[in-house]
Design a protein around this motif. Sequence first.
Motif, short mmCIF file in Angstrom:
data_model
loop_
_atom_site.label_atom_id
_atom_site.label_comp_id
_atom_site.label_asym_id
_atom_site.label_seq_id
_atom_site.Cartn_x
_atom_site.Cartn_y
_atom_site.Cartn_z
N LEU A 51 -5.38 -22.85 -11.06
CA LEU A 51 -5.09 -21.86 -10.02
C LEU A 51 -3.64 -21.39 -10.11
O LEU A 51 -3.37 -20.19 -10.04
N GLU A 52 -2.74 -22.33 -10.29
CA GLU A 52 -1.31 -21.98 -10.42
C GLU A 52 -1.03 -21.15 -11.67
O GLU A 52 -0.05 -20.42 -11.72
N ASN A 53 -1.90 -21.29 -12.68
CA ASN A 53 -1.76 -20.53 -13.93
C ASN A 53 -2.57 -19.23 -13.91
O ASN A 53 -2.75 -18.61 -14.95
N ASN A 54 -3.10 -18.88 -12.72
CA ASN A 54 -3.92 -17.67 -12.57
C ASN A 54 -5.15 -17.68 -13.47
O ASN A 54 -5.64 -16.61 -13.87
N GLN A 55 -5.67 -18.85 -13.76
CA GLN A 55 -6.91 -19.00 -14.53
C GLN A 55 -8.02 -19.34 -13.54
O GLN A 55 -8.46 -20.47 -13.42
N TYR A 56 -8.43 -18.31 -12.82
CA TYR A 56 -9.28 -18.50 -11.65
C TYR A 56 -10.67 -19.04 -11.99
O TYR A 56 -11.21 -19.86 -11.24
N GLU A 57 -11.25 -18.61 -13.09
CA GLU A 57 -12.58 -19.09 -13.46
C GLU A 57 -12.54 -20.59 -13.76
O GLU A 57 -13.40 -21.35 -13.30
#
Length: 80
Positions: A51-57
């Motif tokens: 989530l913190e890395n914007n890797q939502y999937e």
Amino acid sequence: MKNDNDKALLGMASLQIKYKNFDKANSFIKKVLKISPNNAEAYNSLGMLYLENNQYEKALQNFNKSIELNPWWPSESANT
């Protein structure tokens, strides 16, 4: 949580996520999953990392795995 080692490693991972040291956080989480492959809290931590890395999937997949392994984990830890 299965043991104190898992708890310590996930605590260190959480701090690394907070300070944006994502590779180190990932390393700590992977160590926990190697020792305890069904550790719901580790999958939750991995979800936070993604989530913190914007890797939502990937974040969603790991949050779902955490819930699948232990749907009661958040409320259990809140009571300890």
